[in-house]
Write an enzyme that holds these catalytic residues in place. Sequence first.
Site, PDB file in Angstrom:
ATOM      1  N   ASP A  11       1.032  -1.071  -0.058  1.00 30.48           N
ATOM      2  CA  ASP A  11       0.107  -0.009   0.110  1.00 30.48           C
ATOM      3  C   ASP A  11       0.905   1.284  -0.002  1.00 30.48           C
ATOM      4  O   ASP A  11       2.042   1.240   0.388  1.00 30.48           O
ATOM      5  CB  ASP A  11      -0.996  -0.046   1.096  1.00 30.48           C
ATOM      6  CG  ASP A  11      -2.109   0.848   1.147  1.00 30.48           C
ATOM      7  OD1 ASP A  11      -2.481   1.331  -0.283  1.00 30.48           O
ATOM      8  OD2 ASP A  11      -3.015   1.048   1.949  1.00 30.48           O
ATOM      9  N   GLY A  12       0.281   2.250  -0.602  1.00 33.57           N
ATOM     10  CA  GLY A  12       0.865   3.671  -0.585  1.00 33.57           C
ATOM     11  C   GLY A  12       0.062   4.492   0.094  1.00 33.57           C
ATOM     12  O   GLY A  12      -1.113   4.623   0.122  1.00 33.57           O
ATOM     13  N   GLU A  50       2.496   3.797  -4.227  1.00 39.68           N
ATOM     14  CA  GLU A  50       2.168   2.453  -4.471  1.00 39.68           C
ATOM     15  C   GLU A  50       3.062   1.564  -5.369  1.00 39.68           C
ATOM     16  O   GLU A  50       3.264   0.372  -5.040  1.00 39.68           O
ATOM     17  CB  GLU A  50       0.703   2.576  -5.355  1.00 39.68           C
ATOM     18  CG  GLU A  50      -0.517   3.131  -4.489  1.00 39.68           C
ATOM     19  CD  GLU A  50      -1.098   2.324  -3.632  1.00 39.68           C
ATOM     20  OE1 GLU A  50      -0.931   1.209  -3.359  1.00 39.68           O
ATOM     21  OE2 GLU A  50      -2.081   2.781  -2.953  1.00 39.68           O
ATOM     22  N   ASP A  72      -4.324  -2.536  -3.384  1.00 42.00           N
ATOM     23  CA  ASP A  72      -5.568  -1.795  -3.517  1.00 42.00           C
ATOM     24  C   ASP A  72      -5.485  -0.752  -4.697  1.00 42.00           C
ATOM     25  O   ASP A  72      -6.347  -0.012  -4.868  1.00 42.00           O
ATOM     26  CB  ASP A  72      -6.059  -1.299  -2.332  1.00 42.00           C
ATOM     27  CG  ASP A  72      -5.157  -0.418  -1.497  1.00 42.00           C
ATOM     28  OD1 ASP A  72      -4.132   0.194  -2.125  1.00 42.00           O
ATOM     29  OD2 ASP A  72      -5.486   0.109  -0.408  1.00 42.00           O
ATOM     30  N   HIS A 126      -9.124  -0.202   2.458  1.00 46.55           N
ATOM     31  CA  HIS A 126     -10.140   0.275   3.740  1.00 46.55           C
ATOM     32  C   HIS A 126     -11.507  -0.558   3.612  1.00 46.55           C
ATOM     33  O   HIS A 126     -12.323   0.111   4.175  1.00 46.55           O
ATOM     34  CB  HIS A 126     -10.401   1.758   3.496  1.00 46.55           C
ATOM     35  CG  HIS A 126      -8.828   2.468   3.323  1.00 46.55           C
ATOM     36  ND1 HIS A 126      -7.814   2.598   4.298  1.00 46.55           N
ATOM     37  CD2 HIS A 126      -8.407   3.197   2.157  1.00 46.55           C
ATOM     38  CE1 HIS A 126      -6.973   3.437   3.743  1.00 46.55           C
ATOM     39  NE2 HIS A 126      -7.072   3.626   2.490  1.00 46.55           N
ATOM     40  N   ASP A 136      -1.237  -0.556   5.027  1.00 40.86           N
ATOM     41  CA  ASP A 136      -1.873   0.640   5.107  1.00 40.86           C
ATOM     42  C   ASP A 136      -1.066   1.247   6.234  1.00 40.86           C
ATOM     43  O   ASP A 136      -0.719   2.533   6.266  1.00 40.86           O
ATOM     44  CB  ASP A 136      -3.357   0.775   4.965  1.00 40.86           C
ATOM     45  CG  ASP A 136      -3.746   2.467   5.150  1.00 40.86           C
ATOM     46  OD1 ASP A 136      -3.507   2.989   4.321  1.00 40.86           O
ATOM     47  OD2 ASP A 136      -4.448   2.808   6.249  1.00 40.86           O
TER      48      ASP A 136
END
Length: 153
Positions: A11-12, A50, A72, A126, A136
Site C-alpha cells: 500500500d501507499g 503504491e 488496492d 479500507h 496501510d
Amino acid sequence: MGEPVVEIYTDGACSGNPGPGGWGAVLRYGEHERDLHGGDAGPTTNNRMELTAAIQALETLKRPSAVRLYTDSSYLRNGVLSWMAGWKRNGWRTSTKSPVKNEDLWRRLDAATQRHEIEWHWVKGHAGHPENERADRLAVLGVREATTPVTQQ
C-alpha cells in the site's frame, strides 16, 4: 506454482497528493512474515508510493520466487497487466505519444518483476482486509517518519 508462494500485500499513502508520502508492504512465506515501510518527505504522489511499495517488496526477495502480490491500487495492477507492454513497445510513451508518468518507477518495477512468477491481485482498500490494513498502517508510518524532524543530540 508447486513451491511455497510468497504473499505480498502493498500500500501507499500520501498526506496531500502531492505531499509527503509513505509506503508499506507485508511479506509472508510460510510461517515467516516481514514488514517493510519507508517514506518520502515529498512532494510525491500516492501513485508513486503504491509503485514504490511493490518495488521494495519484490527487490527484497533474495531469489526468484512464486509470488502473489495484493494491492488496492488499480493504477499499479492495470499498469503491470494492461499498459506496461505497450509503453515499452512505444519507447515508454503512452498511446497518445506522451511520456509515461512515473517512468523511472515503472522501469524499476519492470526489472523487479523479471525474476519472479507473479500473480497480481486487487483488493478493495479500507474494507477490513487484515493484511491490506496492515500495509496501510505501515505506509502511514512511513509518512510520519518522513515528516518527523530528526533531533540532534
